[in-house]
Every structure is written in C-alpha cells, then in structure tokens.
Write a protein that holds these residues in place. Sequence first.
Motif, PDB file in Angstrom:
ATOM      1  N   ASP A  94       0.841  -1.204   0.000  1.00 23.67           N
ATOM      2  CA  ASP A  94       0.000   0.000   0.000  1.00 23.67           C
ATOM      3  C   ASP A  94       0.871   1.247   0.000  1.00 23.67           C
ATOM      4  O   ASP A  94       0.611   2.203  -0.740  1.00 23.67           O
ATOM      5  CB  ASP A  94      -0.945   0.024   1.206  1.00 23.67           C
ATOM      6  N   GLN A  95       1.877   1.251   0.832  1.00 24.27           N
ATOM      7  CA  GLN A  95       2.748   2.433   0.899  1.00 24.27           C
ATOM      8  C   GLN A  95       3.503   2.647  -0.410  1.00 24.27           C
ATOM      9  O   GLN A  95       3.745   3.786  -0.821  1.00 24.27           O
ATOM     10  CB  GLN A  95       3.729   2.303   2.074  1.00 24.27           C
ATOM     11  N   ASN A  98       0.296   2.812  -3.554  1.00 21.78           N
ATOM     12  CA  ASN A  98      -0.675   3.915  -3.451  1.00 21.78           C
ATOM     13  C   ASN A  98      -0.050   5.232  -3.003  1.00 21.78           C
ATOM     14  O   ASN A  98      -0.659   6.282  -3.170  1.00 21.78           O
ATOM     15  CB  ASN A  98      -1.785   3.551  -2.468  1.00 21.78           C
ATOM     16  N   HIS A  99       1.103   5.152  -2.406  1.00 18.16           N
ATOM     17  CA  HIS A  99       1.677   6.378  -1.855  1.00 18.16           C
ATOM     18  C   HIS A  99       2.986   6.768  -2.535  1.00 18.16           C
ATOM     19  O   HIS A  99       3.041   7.789  -3.209  1.00 18.16           O
ATOM     20  CB  HIS A  99       1.784   6.246  -0.333  1.00 18.16           C
ATOM     21  N   LEU A 103       1.997   9.898  -4.862  1.00 18.03           N
ATOM     22  CA  LEU A 103       1.855  11.165  -4.123  1.00 18.03           C
ATOM     23  C   LEU A 103       2.456  12.357  -4.856  1.00 18.03           C
ATOM     24  O   LEU A 103       1.986  13.484  -4.690  1.00 18.03           O
ATOM     25  CB  LEU A 103       2.436  11.045  -2.711  1.00 18.03           C
ATOM     26  N   ARG A 104       3.496  12.137  -5.636  1.00 19.90           N
ATOM     27  CA  ARG A 104       4.023  13.268  -6.415  1.00 19.90           C
ATOM     28  C   ARG A 104       2.959  13.761  -7.410  1.00 19.90           C
ATOM     29  O   ARG A 104       2.700  14.959  -7.525  1.00 19.90           O
ATOM     30  CB  ARG A 104       5.294  12.875  -7.162  1.00 19.90           C
ATOM     31  N   TYR A 105       2.370  12.808  -8.097  1.00 19.05           N
ATOM     32  CA  TYR A 105       1.320  13.143  -9.066  1.00 19.05           C
ATOM     33  C   TYR A 105       0.172  13.875  -8.367  1.00 19.05           C
ATOM     34  O   TYR A 105      -0.312  14.902  -8.837  1.00 19.05           O
ATOM     35  CB  TYR A 105       0.829  11.848  -9.712  1.00 19.05           C
ATOM     36  N   LEU A 106      -0.241  13.319  -7.224  1.00 20.24           N
ATOM     37  CA  LEU A 106      -1.361  13.912  -6.484  1.00 20.24           C
ATOM     38  C   LEU A 106      -1.039  15.308  -5.963  1.00 20.24           C
ATOM     39  O   LEU A 106      -1.942  16.095  -5.691  1.00 20.24           O
ATOM     40  CB  LEU A 106      -1.777  12.990  -5.328  1.00 20.24           C
ATOM     41  N   CYS A 142       3.187   0.040 -11.974  1.00 24.59           N
ATOM     42  CA  CYS A 142       2.830   1.205 -11.168  1.00 24.59           C
ATOM     43  C   CYS A 142       3.541   2.448 -11.677  1.00 24.59           C
ATOM     44  O   CYS A 142       4.696   2.703 -11.306  1.00 24.59           O
ATOM     45  CB  CYS A 142       3.214   0.974  -9.713  1.00 24.59           C
ATOM     46  N   PRO A 143       2.875   3.247 -12.510  1.00 23.68           N
ATOM     47  CA  PRO A 143       3.494   4.489 -12.959  1.00 23.68           C
ATOM     48  C   PRO A 143       3.859   5.342 -11.743  1.00 23.68           C
ATOM     49  O   PRO A 143       3.092   5.387 -10.773  1.00 23.68           O
ATOM     50  CB  PRO A 143       2.387   5.173 -13.767  1.00 23.68           C
ATOM     51  N   GLY A 144       4.990   5.967 -11.808  1.00 24.17           N
ATOM     52  CA  GLY A 144       5.476   6.752 -10.673  1.00 24.17           C
ATOM     53  C   GLY A 144       6.658   6.078 -10.012  1.00 24.17           C
ATOM     54  O   GLY A 144       7.452   6.729  -9.349  1.00 24.17           O
ATOM     55  N   LEU A 145       6.766   4.755 -10.193  1.00 28.71           N
ATOM     56  CA  LEU A 145       7.934   4.039  -9.687  1.00 28.71           C
ATOM     57  C   LEU A 145       8.949   3.871 -10.798  1.00 28.71           C
ATOM     58  O   LEU A 145       8.607   3.842 -11.970  1.00 28.71           O
ATOM     59  CB  LEU A 145       7.546   2.639  -9.199  1.00 28.71           C
ATOM     60  N   LYS A 146      10.210   3.726 -10.421  1.00 30.10           N
ATOM     61  CA  LYS A 146      11.218   3.187 -11.318  1.00 30.10           C
ATOM     62  C   LYS A 146      11.566   1.805 -10.790  1.00 30.10           C
ATOM     63  O   LYS A 146      11.569   1.587  -9.573  1.00 30.10           O
ATOM     64  CB  LYS A 146      12.447   4.092 -11.370  1.00 30.10           C
ATOM     65  N   ASN A 168      13.071  10.261  -7.707  1.00 27.81           N
ATOM     66  CA  ASN A 168      11.826   9.492  -7.755  1.00 27.81           C
ATOM     67  C   ASN A 168      11.967   8.219  -6.925  1.00 27.81           C
ATOM     68  O   ASN A 168      13.081   7.776  -6.647  1.00 27.81           O
ATOM     69  CB  ASN A 168      11.518   9.094  -9.203  1.00 27.81           C
ATOM     70  N   LEU A 241      11.427  -0.248 -15.570  1.00 24.86           N
ATOM     71  CA  LEU A 241      10.644   0.984 -15.669  1.00 24.86           C
ATOM     72  C   LEU A 241      11.534   2.157 -15.262  1.00 24.86           C
ATOM     73  O   LEU A 241      12.035   2.148 -14.129  1.00 24.86           O
ATOM     74  CB  LEU A 241       9.431   0.865 -14.717  1.00 24.86           C
TER      75      LEU A 241
ATOM     76  N   SER B  95      -5.510  15.862  -7.961  1.00 24.27           N
ATOM     77  CA  SER B  95      -5.946  15.184  -6.737  1.00 24.27           C
ATOM     78  C   SER B  95      -7.444  15.261  -6.510  1.00 24.27           C
ATOM     79  O   SER B  95      -8.038  14.330  -5.993  1.00 24.27           O
ATOM     80  CB  SER B  95      -5.209  15.766  -5.529  1.00 24.27           C
ATOM     81  N   ASP B 314       3.874  15.372 -14.259  1.00 29.13           N
ATOM     82  CA  ASP B 314       4.001  15.241 -12.790  1.00 29.13           C
ATOM     83  C   ASP B 314       4.053  13.802 -12.269  1.00 29.13           C
ATOM     84  O   ASP B 314       3.922  13.575 -11.074  1.00 29.13           O
ATOM     85  CB  ASP B 314       2.876  15.988 -12.043  1.00 29.13           C
ATOM     86  N   VAL B 315       4.223  12.840 -13.184  1.00 31.52           N
ATOM     87  CA  VAL B 315       4.384  11.455 -12.715  1.00 31.52           C
ATOM     88  C   VAL B 315       5.793  11.287 -12.133  1.00 31.52           C
ATOM     89  O   VAL B 315       5.979  10.736 -11.058  1.00 31.52           O
ATOM     90  CB  VAL B 315       4.155  10.445 -13.846  1.00 31.52           C
ATOM     91  N   TYR B 316       6.771  11.784 -12.886  1.00 30.79           N
ATOM     92  CA  TYR B 316       8.174  11.724 -12.446  1.00 30.79           C
ATOM     93  C   TYR B 316       8.746  13.133 -12.385  1.00 30.79           C
ATOM     94  O   TYR B 316       8.250  14.053 -13.044  1.00 30.79           O
ATOM     95  CB  TYR B 316       9.010  10.884 -13.435  1.00 30.79           C
TER      96      TYR B 316
END
Lengths: 326, 317
Positions: A94-95, A98-99, A103-106, A142-146, A168, A241, B95, B314-316
Amino acid sequence: MQQITMGQAIQQALAEEMHRDDSVFLAGEGIGVGIHDSPLMPTFGLLQEFGAGRVKDTPVSEAAIAGLAVGASVMGLRPVVEIMFNPFFTLASDQIVNHAAKLRYLSGGKSSFPLVVRIKTGAGGGAGCQHAHNLEAWAAHCPGLKVVMPGTAADAKGLLKSAIRDDNPVIFFEDMGLFFYPSAVPEEDYTIPIGVADIKKPGRDVTVVTWSKMLGVAFKAAAVLGQEGIDVEILDLRTLLPLDKEGVIRSVQKTGRLVVLHEATKTGGFGGEIAALVAEEAFSCLKAPIKRVAAPDIPVPSSLPLEQFYMPNENRLIEAVKSIVD
Amino acid sequence: MEQEKLMLYQNMLFIRRFEEKLTELCKIEGKVPGMMILCTGQEAVATGVCGALEKDDVIIGNHRSHGHLLAKGADPNALMAEIFGKVTGCNKGKSGTLHLAVPEVNALCTTTVVGGGIPIAVGTAFAQQYRESKAITVCFFGDGAADEGSFHESLNMAALWDLPVIFVCENNVYSGAQRMEEHTKVKDIALRAQGYGMPGVTVDGNDAEAVLQVTAEARQRCLAGEGPTLIECKTYRWRGHGELDHQVYQPKEEIAMWMERCPIKKIEQQLLVEGAISREDIAALEESIAMFVDDAVRFAEESPYPAPEEALEDVYI
C-alpha cells in the motif's frame, strides 16, 4: 579491478552514498544486527561504520518501513529501506503502490519522494514460495515508480548509486543468487543510468532479452549455441521501468528474432510486455515468432528437484532459440 | 485566551460555511467531480489541533481533510479550484477533493486509503528527529483507521523511536456504515496507546479549546524528546460518509442530539456570554466569511480546466 560479489558491490554503493550525502539513511529488518549475518550481505558492517542513527533496525513491520521511507523522503531525506524478501512486498505494497508511486502526481508535481526500496529476491535457496516470488512485473505496473533489477555486481553498484541520487521512488530488486559469486567491479565512484539496457554480448542471429540472475543462464546458452553457429545477442534490460524501448527495438531490428528470458512465472510476467512492444513497434523486422522462456505458472516449490524444475535454465533457452532459428 | 477562542470560532465557522457550500454545489450535476466527503460538525478537531501547531509542523490528513487543510492555513481559493478539478487548484487538478496536498503549509499529504497516512507520519516525524528540527508531525485519521494494520505498525515504531508525532484519532462514531461498537470492542481508541507505551488522551472533540490544550501538551512532549501521543477526539459525523450516503444507519435522534452539541454554537455562546463578541460582530463575520467562500467558488468557476495532455505531467520529476 576488484573481484567482489553483488552483495559486496551493493554494500560499497550504500557506504559511498552515505559518506557522500548525510541525508541518506538505511532502515529495515536486521540490516544492522541481523539473523543473516555475513560479509556477503549488502548491509554488512554499515551499522558499525555509520551508527544506529543512520542504520535503523526496525521491527518486523513492512508497512511502517515503507511508510517511513515515503514520509522521510518528502521531507528531503533519501531513505534506502530494505524489504527482506520479495513476497513481503505485499505487506509494504500500500505504501509503495498507493503512496510512493502516486503522491508526487497527487501533489501536482509539488512534492518529490526520493526513496529506494531494496528488495531481496530470487528462487534457488529452497526456501519456498513465501520467501521466493519474483514480483517485478507488479512493481513495473505502477506508474510513478522506477524499477531496477541488475544482473551483475558492477551494474548493481552503479545502478544503486543512481537510484539513491534519483528524485523518484526506485524499487531495486537484488537476486540473492548473485550475492555469492565474485566478478569484476570498478573501485571508483561511478553511476549507471537508470532506464538504459545493456548489450552484454553482441550477436547476429537472435536477441535474448533478460535481466537479473537469468543473465547467467543466457550466457551459458549462448556459449552452447555459439558452438553450433548460432550467434546470440544478449540484451540485459537492467531497468524495467522506465523501459529502454529503443534499446530493445534496435537489437531486434538487427537480429530479427526475439526470445525473452525471465525467472518470474510466465503469465503476466514482464516478458509479455517486451513481446508486445516488439510486436507493436518492430513486427516487420521479425523473421520468426517471439518466444518467452519463464517459470511455469506455479508457486516456487521447496524440494530441490521441484525448484530446479521451476527455474528456467539454459536447456529451455537453447530449445526456444533453436525453434525460431532455421 | 479570548483571542485564541475567537480565532478558533472564526476558523470553525469558515470551515463550516466552506463545507456547507460544497453540500450545495455537489447537488448540481457536473459541477464537482467524484465523491464529496465533508467534515461538517467536526470542525473543532481540525481547528483545535492546528491551533496548537506552528507553520513548520507537518500535518498528514485523510479523505475528510478540507477542515485540516483550512485550519493549517491553506488558500481556500486553491482548495476550491482543486475540488472543481481546475488547473489553478493546489494540485493542478490531479488530486481533486480526496487527496489534496498543500506543501506550502506543510500539509504534505492527505490519503484516501484508510490508515494509509499513519506510516507516512512516522516517516515525516523521523525526518524531524533526524534533522533535530523543532517541528513535529500530526497525523489525522478516523476511528475506522484504528482497525487497520498500518495503525499498529506505525504506533509501535513511533513509540519505540520516541518520534515527535501526535496521532489524532478523530472518532466520529462511524466507520463507513458501522457504528463504533460494530467495528471494535474497545470503548475508547485512546486505550490502545497503552499497548504501545505512549500516552493516550481522550478529549471532547467538539470542544476546540480542550482539543487545543491536549494537543499543545502532546506537542511539548514531542519537543522534549518524550515521543508520541495518541489523542482521541470524540466527535460526530453530521453528514454521511460522503454526500451520496443516505445515512440510513444513523438514527435521526442521534444526529439531532449531536447537532445540539455543535462545536461552533458552543464557543459562540461562551463568547457572547463573556461579552467578547456581539450579535452584530457575528453577523459581520458571517458576511465576511460568505464573501470569502463565494470568492473561492467564483475563482474556481472562472478558472480553466487543465489541458487534457497535462494528465501526462508530474508522474516523475
């Protein structure tokens, strides 16, 4: 050049980055004083060198460990946390999913989360399926991760340094099968860019795309096939990724044939993504169907012959290559 | 003290009118996207807690965080625009109402994963301890979140390391449609603190001054290196889980009883009795707040939507 194992190479990268930047700290289960005490383990000796303030032995609390990384990173620290074995990723997921990833995107790009989650992985130790389960394809979804998964000690050192310096969240999979075999690793401070695949062996007839421990299997198969006049190109993906699409396509354009080799189970494995990429963007270059060599769709069994049956090997790769080379 | 009380009153009233405006707006088809989860009736928790904090203190919120953010000093225009999904929103429309983040006021994250913020608060507090800063972290969550595994792991780790964090359980009686006695055996969530080796405090969550007081004490313990506190604020959710919730499980008499115990009315009565404000002052304040809220709505309505392809940004970093 020094001859060290991947575990030692990771240890060097951690120590060098901790010396370089005091915002780097480590946390995880038994990373200071642990039940797997050995000079070959990646965090060996770091507690003594950097102290308990920067090398945090945690309770067995994967969600809190991952959350620790998320929260500390948004404050400007560079946490490197360890999930002891890949199946325990589920407890931290979850961390991470989802986080860390979102969270950067959000935040609309206002916040950043420069964290690394090191995850020890790989079958081969007879520990069974709740200690061995390669889930890199999950992370890569999971987009946002590498997602980084090195296959050599030298790559591990340079890629981990890049991961720690990256702004990132990076998931860094370390196959424990590589912790025990020395290979050449440069002694100096160097980085290897995330997102760049590497041709480990150039070849003419067929591209084998692989990563992590399966790199060794690819080399063994390539040696046998070379004897028979089949020239294999081995492309080590190193990073899932962001995916080095150009690197994959360039190689397949040259050879006209693709076999993807990974240790994870076949259905839903990342090999399917590589196959789809080539089918979509380089279909006209293909002289033969794409093949995947992967574990059967079963949990990792414990008994030695069963586990060996699970593990993709050079014979299966040789067979796959021969089936598409005239 | 009167100044403080007045500040709490004004802030609560602002949050109330902001939320009531959203109740109104979300009935209009196509006006605001997604769910609408409001803190109407719970304003004393946000204002009381944030009233005890400094700017550098960090807050981590949950799905019901408009009040937390406003109380921490977030710009209502940027919040409203974000709720509308506009490009001028505090998160550029990424958001919406549910995951607002306002790093400018150190509201670093709100999360809709129940209990998801609690481990993150451990991390922000760890960073504050690591850097020896004079700031602390507050983590807001509901009574339902205290049932999550993340609550247990986080409180255990925070206590073990004496982290400067206050866990604020905003107990509004309901976790989704479940009353407290239907989702946990204990009467007070704060009792759980003992199991982690930290102080647990139960406070009237409709008494903003009392909330401020216990928060200030817990903050002092954090700064003295004495570690975390679990504060349980007993309050009540006037609205449903979200605005689409028909509240079939909430007895009408119960809602009426809690509305009688309105945190704003309570403090307003005191201020009137003490002669700190007059009816005229209240009318003027209401007028001024209505103007600010209307301005925020106008700002949101007049702002453009983001260009569709901005979804890719804003993804990366």
